[in-house]
Structure formats: structure tokens, C-alpha cells
Scaffold this motif. Sequence first.
Motif, mmCIF file in Angstrom:
data_model
loop_
_atom_site.group_PDB
_atom_site.id
_atom_site.type_symbol
_atom_site.label_atom_id
_atom_site.label_comp_id
_atom_site.label_asym_id
_atom_site.label_seq_id
_atom_site.Cartn_x
_atom_site.Cartn_y
_atom_site.Cartn_z
ATOM 1 N N GLU A 1 0.761 -1.330 -0.058
ATOM 2 C CA GLU A 1 0.158 -0.204 -0.157
ATOM 3 C C GLU A 1 0.660 1.270 -0.073
ATOM 4 O OE1 GLU A 1 -2.820 0.088 3.151
ATOM 5 O OE2 GLU A 1 -4.201 -1.256 1.855
ATOM 6 N N VAL A 2 0.563 2.080 -0.962
ATOM 7 C CA VAL A 2 1.409 3.501 -0.927
ATOM 8 C C VAL A 2 0.322 4.621 -1.080
ATOM 9 C CG1 VAL A 2 2.822 4.421 -2.640
ATOM 10 C CG2 VAL A 2 3.302 2.158 -2.489
ATOM 11 N N SER A 3 0.625 5.758 -0.263
ATOM 12 C CA SER A 3 -0.116 6.849 -0.421
ATOM 13 C C SER A 3 0.617 7.541 -1.736
ATOM 14 C CB SER A 3 -0.139 7.496 0.908
ATOM 15 O OG SER A 3 -0.579 8.809 0.653
ATOM 16 N N LEU A 4 -0.298 7.529 -2.549
ATOM 17 C CA LEU A 4 0.033 8.235 -3.800
ATOM 18 C C LEU A 4 0.662 9.750 -3.651
ATOM 19 C CD1 LEU A 4 0.859 7.371 -6.616
ATOM 20 C CD2 LEU A 4 -1.537 7.712 -7.554
ATOM 21 N N GLY A 5 -0.203 10.416 -2.938
ATOM 22 C CA GLY A 5 -0.062 11.739 -2.742
ATOM 23 C C GLY A 5 1.023 11.876 -2.062
ATOM 24 N N GLU A 6 1.486 11.427 -1.160
ATOM 25 C CA GLU A 6 2.645 11.442 -0.109
ATOM 26 C C GLU A 6 3.771 11.254 -1.043
ATOM 27 O OE1 GLU A 6 3.442 8.649 3.500
ATOM 28 O OE2 GLU A 6 1.696 9.793 4.026
ATOM 29 N N MET A 7 3.735 10.028 -1.753
ATOM 30 C CA MET A 7 4.849 9.558 -2.767
ATOM 31 C C MET A 7 5.333 10.486 -3.661
ATOM 32 S SD MET A 7 5.452 6.571 -5.364
ATOM 33 C CE MET A 7 6.899 6.730 -6.268
ATOM 34 N N ILE A 8 4.104 11.189 -4.429
ATOM 35 C CA ILE A 8 4.329 12.380 -5.142
ATOM 36 C C ILE A 8 5.160 13.491 -4.590
ATOM 37 C CG2 ILE A 8 3.370 13.739 -6.842
ATOM 38 C CD1 ILE A 8 3.221 11.139 -8.076
ATOM 39 N N GLU A 9 4.636 14.008 -3.364
ATOM 40 C CA GLU A 9 5.183 15.230 -2.842
ATOM 41 C C GLU A 9 6.666 15.031 -2.506
ATOM 42 O OE1 GLU A 9 2.838 15.985 0.739
ATOM 43 O OE2 GLU A 9 1.478 16.954 -0.465
ATOM 44 N N ALA B 1 -4.370 9.096 -2.980
ATOM 45 C CA ALA B 1 -5.262 7.854 -3.190
ATOM 46 C C ALA B 1 -4.276 6.902 -2.751
ATOM 47 C CB ALA B 1 -5.541 7.932 -4.645
ATOM 48 N N VAL B 2 -4.950 5.700 -2.014
ATOM 49 C CA VAL B 2 -3.843 4.706 -1.574
ATOM 50 C C VAL B 2 -4.040 3.659 -2.693
ATOM 51 C CG1 VAL B 2 -3.471 2.964 0.125
ATOM 52 C CG2 VAL B 2 -4.315 5.094 0.746
ATOM 53 N N VAL B 3 -2.816 3.148 -3.311
ATOM 54 C CA VAL B 3 -2.565 2.289 -4.370
ATOM 55 C C VAL B 3 -1.712 1.195 -3.826
ATOM 56 C CG1 VAL B 3 -3.123 3.952 -6.239
ATOM 57 C CG2 VAL B 3 -0.748 3.463 -5.432
ATOM 58 N N THR C 1 3.519 18.538 -14.171
ATOM 59 C CA THR C 1 2.435 18.467 -13.156
ATOM 60 C C THR C 1 2.141 17.199 -12.954
ATOM 61 O OG1 THR C 1 2.065 20.684 -13.989
ATOM 62 C CG2 THR C 1 0.316 19.705 -12.547
ATOM 63 N N PHE C 2 1.897 16.656 -11.626
ATOM 64 C CA PHE C 2 1.442 15.161 -11.213
ATOM 65 C C PHE C 2 -0.110 15.652 -10.901
ATOM 66 C CE2 PHE C 2 5.862 15.064 -10.570
ATOM 67 C CZ PHE C 2 6.411 14.115 -11.466
ATOM 68 N N ALA C 3 -1.076 14.860 -11.046
ATOM 69 C CA ALA C 3 -2.532 15.147 -10.802
ATOM 70 C C ALA C 3 -3.136 13.586 -10.610
ATOM 71 C CB ALA C 3 -3.404 15.918 -11.989
ATOM 72 N N ILE C 4 -3.516 13.462 -9.331
ATOM 73 C CA ILE C 4 -4.288 12.092 -8.970
ATOM 74 C C ILE C 4 -5.635 12.294 -9.286
ATOM 75 C CG2 ILE C 4 -4.842 10.603 -7.095
ATOM 76 C CD1 ILE C 4 -2.302 11.793 -5.684
ATOM 77 N N ALA C 5 -6.408 11.315 -10.029
ATOM 78 C CA ALA C 5 -7.482 11.135 -10.419
ATOM 79 C C ALA C 5 -8.335 9.793 -10.180
ATOM 80 C CB ALA C 5 -7.987 11.569 -11.839
ATOM 81 N N ARG D 1 -10.850 7.096 -11.763
ATOM 82 C CA ARG D 1 -11.511 6.748 -12.820
ATOM 83 C C ARG D 1 -12.307 5.431 -12.658
ATOM 84 N NH1 ARG D 1 -10.781 11.247 -14.132
ATOM 85 N NH2 ARG D 1 -9.267 12.038 -15.448
ATOM 86 N N GLY D 2 -13.363 5.803 -12.271
ATOM 87 C CA GLY D 2 -14.454 4.468 -11.750
ATOM 88 C C GLY D 2 -13.833 4.089 -10.531
ATOM 89 N N THR D 3 -13.502 2.775 -10.468
ATOM 90 C CA THR D 3 -12.957 2.146 -9.404
ATOM 91 C C THR D 3 -11.538 2.216 -9.253
ATOM 92 O OG1 THR D 3 -12.874 0.135 -10.276
ATOM 93 C CG2 THR D 3 -14.892 0.660 -8.852
ATOM 94 N N ARG D 4 -10.737 2.911 -10.429
ATOM 95 C CA ARG D 4 -9.457 2.752 -10.565
ATOM 96 C C ARG D 4 -8.816 4.101 -10.094
ATOM 97 N NH1 ARG D 4 -6.800 -0.959 -14.829
ATOM 98 N NH2 ARG D 4 -7.718 -3.060 -14.203
ATOM 99 N N VAL D 5 -7.664 4.102 -9.827
ATOM 100 C CA VAL D 5 -6.853 5.457 -9.435
ATOM 101 C C VAL D 5 -5.767 5.786 -10.620
ATOM 102 C CG1 VAL D 5 -5.190 6.584 -7.969
ATOM 103 C CG2 VAL D 5 -6.952 5.269 -7.048
ATOM 104 N N ALA D 6 -5.828 7.059 -11.240
ATOM 105 C CA ALA D 6 -5.087 7.357 -12.362
ATOM 106 C C ALA D 6 -4.053 8.337 -11.693
ATOM 107 C CB ALA D 6 -5.790 7.702 -13.467
#
Lengths: 193, 351
Positions: free
Chosen positions: B207-215, B237-239, B268-272, B274-279
Motif C-alpha cells: 500500500e502506497v499513499s500516492l499523494g505522499e509519494m508524489i510530494e 489515493a492509496v494504491v 505536473t502530477f495530478a491524481i484522479a 477513474r471509476g474504481t481505479r486510480v490514475a
Amino acid sequence: MGVLIRVVAIALLMLPAFAGAQPRPSFIAQPGRVVAAALPSSLLAERDVHRQLGSGLTTTFILVARQRDTDRRGAARIEIRFDLWDEVWLVRKIEFDGKEERQRIASRELLDTWWRAPVRLFAAAADRVALSVTLTVLPFSVAEGEDARQWMSKSGGVAVPDGGSPLIAALIGTALSAKPIRSYRWSADVAFR
Amino acid sequence: MSRSRSIAVLVLAFAAATLLFWLVLHEMSGLWLDVALRPEVRQALERSLEDQKRLRALDPAHRDDYRRHFDATSKLLHRLDVIRMNREQMLRRFELTLVTIFAIVAAIAAMSVWMRYRRAQSLERRQYLDRVAVLQETARRHAHEMKGPLTAAGLELERAGDIVRRGASEAEIAAALDSVGDELEQLSRFTRQNASFAAIGSPVLREVSLGEMIEEFCATFANAWPSVALRFSGGDAVVCADRDMLRQVLVNLCTNSHRAIEGSGEVTFAIARRGTRVALDVSDTGGGIAESLRARVFDPYVTTRKMGEGMGLGLSISRKIMLDHGGDLQLLGTSPDGTTFRLTFGENECS
């Protein structure tokens, strides 16, 4: 070889006898250079014709006269239907000039008499004409054929709102036709005075 | 197309033709055509006619009713007579129809099989030529990547030999040998790149916190590409991802962006979701990707760089990593104003 010659000779000798067996109408010269044909009763007594006359369908007789070596022609049409309910003969005659006659005939004897009456079928342009005359006997009329076709194309008489499948209608339409049950051909030389 | 499949197609076509004809025959006449010919049907109808006539005599008051029944029955009798007289002709027409339908279906089936066969042949030829073209390009690039450093190293060695024979100072000899070392290092780098492409490992998903990782990525690599500013538009988002491999993907993308940006620009990095998926969308302000390259941008050894400046393996490796994650890496859009890649993450369970 000798046997073959004998067979051919016998066949040639019997040819007039066979020719005589075929009913032959009398061709009559009428005023106005009109040729009429008086058809013999024996024609109605032919087995196929006799059976068809009693079926209740319209037996149609088409007479066509062609002048030899020219393209002049004339035609007449006779329709006979036995009404099964009233047991009378309903007849119709259309001559070469469009003159039409309809009658209800009560008996077979009277039908024979009416049948023998001359039918006007050709207008000649000269004092003497050589004609080739054909008579075709059809077992039912166009209307009866069309009625059967429509009935058949509606799944055997059960009416459907859209009138049945176009494919089926087309197949029946091209398959149902009145094929002649008998046909005759005669030659006639008619002179006018 | 395999022979068994061709046979199956033919059998299906034949079955379809049989069914079609059966439907036509069934709808058209089937029973009715034969009913018309049965003498007992005709006799029954004739008896019915006689009955109506007898009833007429016995019950004159209902004469009209009997007449109606009589007419309906006689009409049916006449229709059957007409059909009976045309039976042979109708059957011949049906047979002709059968043969025609079969011929048409067989011709269509044969044509279809032939066309599929030709298409398969053509596809196989095209795929073979594509494979050969890729191998040719790979061989050409490998040869060039190795030829440059080898030639340079050879020349440097000759120069070092001359220097030694001339009795040059140790510093001069060391400089010449360093040059040889540099060329050999380039060869070594080339080998490592190929080895890393050949040995992309399986991700260990956690499990990785995507926001934290990008920062963290933006902070760590803030100065890695001096002309490129890394920005994170926020969110989280957690992926399930392999953190190190995901970082490698981001590095590859940023390296490409850096090369595409003339002067200064930003990524630029943007988390979104898409349905049940994280992009994760990674966008740059570079000059975009040439149209001729877009369809093949993830193919190995596809690059706009000059020989010796890169192998064109970065995007290929990155996509392989994302596919191994159960996700994907896609080119979302590109124009002269910039390019966006989208990383989608799978819905795998974390180990």
C-alpha cells in the motif's frame, strides 16, 4: 430393313385414320369477309375436357387464327363454367371484334347446341384466305388462378395482416399458371364470293 | 485460418441453408400441397356440397345460409384443384429454389473462407516484416551505440601509447586513460540499460499513499532537472504499488519531459479517480511527440534522440512496469504545447 419399311408403310397408311380421330371444326365464310368456326360437340366430349367442365372451374377455350404468310390474326374466347349450386352452365363468348355474349344454359344438350354455333374469329382482307387456327383449352381462368395464389400465399388460407411473405408470394406467383389441358391446330382455306 | 475452422464455417453455412429452405417450404405449403392431392379431402368436400344442396331442398327457409356454406366450400375445392394442377411445377420451383439457395450460401461461404485465408496470409507476412524491421533497427542501434565508444576508446589508446612513447608526464597519461575509461563507461552504461530492460523484475506490491509519494518525489528530484519545475496538484489515493519501480517510471517520464522542454518548463502530477481505479496524470509543457511516433511510442528502441544519447527504452520499461502492476501507461494526449501520460493502477490486492 424390310421390317422397318413395312412398319413405316403401315404408319403412313394409318395416318389419315389418326388425323380423322381429331375433332375438326367447320370454317365458314360469313358476310363482310368474316371467318367463323363451328366447333364440334366431340371436342367437349374429349376425356380431359369433359372432366374439367364438371369441376366448377372456368374452362377457357382460346381460338387464334393466323393468316399464312402475313401477320394478320384474329382471336375468340369461350368460357364455360358449371355452376354447382344451380347446376346450370354459365357461358361467355367473346368474338374477334369484341362482341360478347353471356348465357345461362340449363342442360348439357343445350350447351352442345350453343357450342356448335359458329364463333366469328377472323376478318379477311381478300376474297380467299389460308388460315392456321389453334385452339387452346385452359383448365381455369386467370381470376381463379390469382385467387388460389393469394390463398396459398396466406399460409394456406389463414389470412395474415401483411398478406404473407413476399418471397412466398413471388414463388407461388411464378409457379401457379394455367397450363393447357388440350391444344389443337388446324389449317383452313376459306373463300368469299 | 485453421482447416477445422474452415470446415466448421462450411458446415454452419450448409446448416443455415438447410434451415432456410425448410422454413420456406414449411411456410409455403408443406402439408397444404399434399392435402390438395388427397382424394379423400376432395371427396369430403364434394359430399359437403351435396349435403348443402340436399339441405336446401329440405329447409328452403335457410337457403341463403346453405348457399353461403356451399360457395365457401366450392371455392376451397376450386383452389385445391388449381394447386393440384400445378403441383409438379411448384415442386420443381421449390427444388430450383433449394439449389439456388445452396449455391448462393456455398459460394458466400467459400468466398468468405478464401478471403479469411488471404487476409491471414497477408497479416502473417506483415507481422513477419514488422518483426524483421524491429530486429534490423535494434541491430543497427546496438552496432552504432557500441561502435562510437569502441572507436573513441581505440583512438584514445593510440594517443595514450604515443604519449607514453614520447615520455609525457603522468598527468597527461592519466588524462588519456581517463578518456578511455569514459568511453568504456559509456559501453558499460549501454550494457546496463539493456540488462535492465531484459531483467525488469516483478513488482512487490504494498500500500502506497500516492499523494505522499508524489510530494516526496517532487522534493527529492526538485533539482534533478534544473530547467524543469515539478508540481503536484494535490489530492491523495492509496494504491498497491512497488514504490521503487513506480519511482523509476516517474523518473523516466520526467527525463523525457526534460528533453522535450526547450528552455524552462514544468511537469505536473495530478491524481484522479477513474471509476474504481486510480490514475496519475503526468503532464509536461514540452514540444510534444511527433505524430509519426505516437503509435509506436512504447515500442523498444523508438526514440528521437541521436545515437549515443539514449536507447529509447524508458517508455517501454515504464509501460512494462505498469502492466506488471495490473494497470497501464497510456499516452493521453500530445500537442506542441505539451504531453500527458496517464498511469492507471490495478485493483490487485497488496501483498
